[in-house]
Design a protein around this motif. Structure first.
Motif, PDB file in Angstrom:
ATOM      1  N   VAL A  30       0.848  -1.199   0.000  1.00 34.42           N
ATOM      2  CA  VAL A  30       0.000   0.000   0.000  1.00 34.42           C
ATOM      3  C   VAL A  30       0.884   1.250   0.000  1.00 34.42           C
ATOM      4  N   ALA A  31       1.976   1.219   0.754  1.00 35.68           N
ATOM      5  CA  ALA A  31       2.914   2.357   0.724  1.00 35.68           C
ATOM      6  C   ALA A  31       3.498   2.530  -0.673  1.00 35.68           C
ATOM      7  N   LEU A  32       3.866   1.420  -1.309  1.00 37.75           N
ATOM      8  CA  LEU A  32       4.382   1.465  -2.677  1.00 37.75           C
ATOM      9  C   LEU A  32       3.324   2.000  -3.638  1.00 37.75           C
ATOM     10  N   ARG A  33       2.087   1.567  -3.457  1.00 34.81           N
ATOM     11  CA  ARG A  33       1.007   2.031  -4.331  1.00 34.81           C
ATOM     12  C   ARG A  33       0.782   3.538  -4.175  1.00 34.81           C
ATOM     13  N   LEU A  34       0.818   4.023  -2.954  1.00 31.89           N
ATOM     14  CA  LEU A  34       0.666   5.468  -2.738  1.00 31.89           C
ATOM     15  C   LEU A  34       1.822   6.245  -3.352  1.00 31.89           C
ATOM     16  N   ILE A  69     -17.204  11.900  -3.488  1.00 28.15           N
ATOM     17  CA  ILE A  69     -17.417  10.676  -2.711  1.00 28.15           C
ATOM     18  C   ILE A  69     -16.372   9.626  -3.082  1.00 28.15           C
ATOM     19  N   ALA A  70     -16.072   9.498  -4.379  1.00 32.95           N
ATOM     20  CA  ALA A  70     -15.054   8.528  -4.813  1.00 32.95           C
ATOM     21  C   ALA A  70     -13.696   8.862  -4.202  1.00 32.95           C
ATOM     22  N   SER A  71     -13.344  10.140  -4.182  1.00 30.88           N
ATOM     23  CA  SER A  71     -12.063  10.561  -3.615  1.00 30.88           C
ATOM     24  C   SER A  71     -12.001  10.252  -2.117  1.00 30.88           C
ATOM     25  N   ILE A  72     -13.065  10.586  -1.398  1.00 33.96           N
ATOM     26  CA  ILE A  72     -13.110  10.311   0.042  1.00 33.96           C
ATOM     27  C   ILE A  72     -13.026   8.809   0.297  1.00 33.96           C
ATOM     28  N   THR A  73     -13.762   8.021  -0.499  1.00 30.16           N
ATOM     29  CA  THR A  73     -13.758   6.565  -0.345  1.00 30.16           C
ATOM     30  C   THR A  73     -12.360   6.005  -0.574  1.00 30.16           C
ATOM     31  N   HIS A  74     -11.680   6.479  -1.622  1.00 31.22           N
ATOM     32  CA  HIS A  74     -10.329   5.978  -1.897  1.00 31.22           C
ATOM     33  C   HIS A  74      -9.376   6.268  -0.733  1.00 31.22           C
ATOM     34  N   TRP A  75      -9.432   7.479  -0.192  1.00 33.28           N
ATOM     35  CA  TRP A  75      -8.528   7.821   0.904  1.00 33.28           C
ATOM     36  C   TRP A  75      -8.879   7.043   2.176  1.00 33.28           C
ATOM     37  N   MET A  76     -10.186   6.768   2.382  1.00 34.52           N
ATOM     38  CA  MET A  76     -10.577   5.940   3.530  1.00 34.52           C
ATOM     39  C   MET A  76     -10.075   4.508   3.342  1.00 34.52           C
ATOM     40  N   LEU A  77     -10.126   4.007   2.094  1.00 30.96           N
ATOM     41  CA  LEU A  77      -9.594   2.667   1.819  1.00 30.96           C
ATOM     42  C   LEU A  77      -8.100   2.613   2.116  1.00 30.96           C
ATOM     43  N   TRP A 136     -13.588  -5.340   9.603  1.00 31.17           N
ATOM     44  CA  TRP A 136     -14.959  -5.327   9.097  1.00 31.17           C
ATOM     45  C   TRP A 136     -15.294  -3.998   8.432  1.00 31.17           C
ATOM     46  N   ALA A 137     -14.745  -2.901   8.936  1.00 28.14           N
ATOM     47  CA  ALA A 137     -14.954  -1.599   8.277  1.00 28.14           C
ATOM     48  C   ALA A 137     -14.326  -1.602   6.891  1.00 28.14           C
ATOM     49  N   LEU A 138     -13.122  -2.193   6.777  1.00 29.08           N
ATOM     50  CA  LEU A 138     -12.462  -2.287   5.471  1.00 29.08           C
ATOM     51  C   LEU A 138     -13.285  -3.133   4.511  1.00 29.08           C
ATOM     52  N   ILE A 139     -13.775  -4.271   4.968  1.00 31.94           N
ATOM     53  CA  ILE A 139     -14.582  -5.141   4.109  1.00 31.94           C
ATOM     54  C   ILE A 139     -15.836  -4.401   3.641  1.00 31.94           C
ATOM     55  N   ALA A 140     -16.508  -3.701   4.547  1.00 27.53           N
ATOM     56  CA  ALA A 140     -17.717  -2.954   4.172  1.00 27.53           C
ATOM     57  C   ALA A 140     -17.397  -1.896   3.114  1.00 27.53           C
ATOM     58  N   LEU A 141     -16.289  -1.185   3.300  1.00 25.53           N
ATOM     59  CA  LEU A 141     -15.923  -0.134   2.348  1.00 25.53           C
ATOM     60  C   LEU A 141     -15.495  -0.724   1.002  1.00 25.53           C
ATOM     61  N   VAL A 142     -14.821  -1.872   1.030  1.00 27.73           N
ATOM     62  CA  VAL A 142     -14.445  -2.552  -0.220  1.00 27.73           C
ATOM     63  C   VAL A 142     -15.711  -2.958  -0.979  1.00 27.73           C
ATOM     64  N   LEU A 143     -16.725  -3.466  -0.271  1.00 26.87           N
ATOM     65  CA  LEU A 143     -17.970  -3.848  -0.926  1.00 26.87           C
ATOM     66  C   LEU A 143     -18.677  -2.641  -1.547  1.00 26.87           C
TER      67      LEU A 143
END
Length: 194
Positions: free
Chosen positions: A62-66, A88-96, A150-157
Motif C-alpha cells: 500500500v505504501a508502494l502504491r501510494l 465521494i469517490a475521492s473520500i472513499t479511496h482515501w478511507m480505503l 470489518w470496516a475495510l470489508i464494508a468499504l471494499v464492498l
C-alpha cells in the motif's frame, strides 16, 4: 503496455498493485477467520505467522502504491461524472488507503502487546515489536483490529458495488480502466465503454 497512469486509465503498475492488494486482503480475511477456530498449538502457528507476514506485506504494498500514485498521477474523472460522485469517490479511496494501513498495523500492534514469540516475516527475518507486552491493552487492540477489518470489508464492498454500478448502469469506463486492456483494443476512451 503502459506502465504509468494516463489521463484516461490506470497504468499497468497501478492495476497490478490494485489487484494484488485486493487478493492479499481477501486471503488475509479468509485466513484470519479460519485461524481463530484453530487450536493454539505449535502445529498451527505457521497459519498465524502466514497471516501476519501477509499483513506486513500489505503495508509495504500500500505504501508502494501510494508512492506510485504520487509519481504517476491519477486519471481524470470519467467524462460526465457529477462533482458529488467525484468527491465521494475521492473520500472513499482515501478511507480505503487509511484502512489498508490501519488493519495490518493494528494486527502488528496486537502481536506486539500479546507478548508472543518473535514474529518472522515469511520465516526469513525477525520483525520488531511496536510496543511492550500489555495484558490490559491486548483485548482493546484485538477488538480494534477486528472492527477495522470489518470496516475495510464494508468499504471494499461499497467500492466494488459503485464500480459495477458505473459499468452496468452508467455504462462508462470507470471499471474497465482498472482492467488490463485486451490486445488489439484501441487506446481511445470511447473504446473502453461496452
Amino acid at each position: 503496455m503502459i506502465l504509468k497512469n494516463t489521463d484516461d486509465r490506470w497504468g499497468t503498475v497501478s492495476q497490478f498493485l490494485h489487484w494484488l492488494i485486493m487478493v492479499l486482503i481477501l486471503a488475509l480475511g479468509v485466513v484470519g477467520l479460519v485461524m481463530v477456530e484453530l487450536p493454539k498449538s505449535p502445529r498451527w502457528f505457521w497459519v498465524y505467522d502466514l497471516h501476519k507476514s501477509i499483513g506486513l506485506s500489505v503495508i509495504a504494498l500500500v505504501a508502494l502504491r501510494l508512492a506510485w500514485r504520487l509519481f504517476a498521477g491519477t486519471p481524470r474523472p470519467v467524462a460526465g461524472t457529477p462533482h458529488w460522485q467525484e468527491r465521494i469517490a475521492s473520500i472513499t479511496h482515501w478511507m480505503l488507503y487509511a484502512l489498508m494501513f490501519a488493519v495490518p498495523l493494528s494486527g502488528w500492534l496486537y502481536d506486539s502487546v500479546s507478548g508472543l514469540r518473535p514474529l518472522r516475516w515469511f520465516w526469513l527475518f525477525k520483525v520488531p515489536k511496536l510496543a511492550d507486552p500489555s495484558q490490559s491493552l491486548k483485548p482493546l487492540v484485538r477488538d480494534a483490529h477486528e472492527w477495522l477489518f470489518w470496516a475495510l470489508i464494508a468499504l471494499v464492498l461499497v467500492h466494488a458495488a459503485a464500480a459495477f454500478y458505473h459499468h452496468a448502469v452508467q455504462r462508462d469506463a470507470t471499471l474497465t480502466r482498472m482492467l488490463p486492456r485486451r490486445r488489439g483494443t484501441p487506446s481511445s476512451p470511447a473504446s473502453e465503454i461496452p
